[in-house]
Enzyme design. Structure first.
Site, PDB file in Angstrom:
ATOM      1  CG  LEU A  44      -2.098   0.903   1.284  1.00  0.00           C
ATOM      2  CD1 LEU A  44      -3.006   0.710   0.079  1.00  0.00           C
ATOM      3  CD2 LEU A  44      -2.892   0.680   2.559  1.00  0.00           C
ATOM      4  CG  ASP A  45       0.933   3.685  -3.487  1.00  0.00           C
ATOM      5  OD1 ASP A  45       1.728   2.785  -3.808  1.00  0.00           O
ATOM      6  OD2 ASP A  45       0.066   4.137  -4.254  1.00  0.00           O
ATOM      7  CG  PHE A  46       5.279   6.962   2.276  1.00  0.00           C
ATOM      8  CD1 PHE A  46       5.865   6.328   3.352  1.00  0.00           C
ATOM      9  CD2 PHE A  46       5.288   8.348   2.219  1.00  0.00           C
ATOM     10  CE1 PHE A  46       6.458   7.067   4.372  1.00  0.00           C
ATOM     11  CE2 PHE A  46       5.872   9.090   3.229  1.00  0.00           C
ATOM     12  CZ  PHE A  46       6.462   8.446   4.313  1.00  0.00           C
TER      13      PHE A  46
END
Length: 180
Positions: A44-46
């Protein structure tokens, strides 16, 4: 039987246990989860929030993360503007991105969900309205939901993954986790 952990990843946390980048360290899963032998099943993206699944079993990890299994992932996306029927229908048919057509997505305009406040809050512009979409995809390209909403003219401001397959964020606040 494999173990499963459901984690509500806060904004600004890496979806891995270590940060290999040089310079200022960034928060990782290690700051929240002390469960030796568990690893993320997908990323999951930053700058995205929400449900991450961790498991202690390689087969389960592959079944969750591998796009060929087409496990549905539902996102709540706060977008710029108010998407009309044409934009929603484009998402439902599939959107052409630089890396090809996406699979069709379920998409609908929803009322503001009762979510926790984001830290830091999103930038609000008085002259540009925003709205919320519920999108369900069955693939997992890099930054796919953000790229899809931008492709139909409504860039994503905030992105929360609500569910992966049968698992949901229900009852988990940011930074909290539980065994499934």
């Amino acid at each position: 039987m494999s173990g499963i952990i459901l984690f509500n990843k806060p904004y600004g946390v890496l979806s891995q246990f270590t940060d290999e980048r040089q310079g200022t360290p960034r928060p990782t899963l290690a700051a929240y989860i002390d469960a030796p032998g568990f690893y993320p099943a997908g990323r999951l993206d930053f700058d995205s929030e929400g449900l991450m699944i961790l498991t202690d079993d390689g087969r389960t990890q592959a079944r969750i993360a591998d796009p060929r299994f087409k496990l549905a992932k539902t996102y709540l996306a706060q977008v710029e503007g108010e998407p009309g029927d044409e934009a929603l229908e484009a998402l439902r048919r599939g959107v052409r991105l630089k890396d090809g057509m996406t699979r069709p997505a379920q998409s609908e305009l929803i009322d503001d969900p009762a979510l926790w406040p984001r830290d830091p809050p999103i930038r609000v512009r008085k002259t540009v309205p925003d709205s919320w979409l519920r999108l369900t995809i069955t693939e997992g390209r890099n930054r796919q939901v953000r790229r899809m909403t931008a492709a139909v003219g409504h860039p994503t401001l905030r992105l929360v993954r609500w569910s992966v397959g049968e698992w949901t964020l229900d009852g988990l606040m940011p930074g909290e986790w539980r065994r499934a």
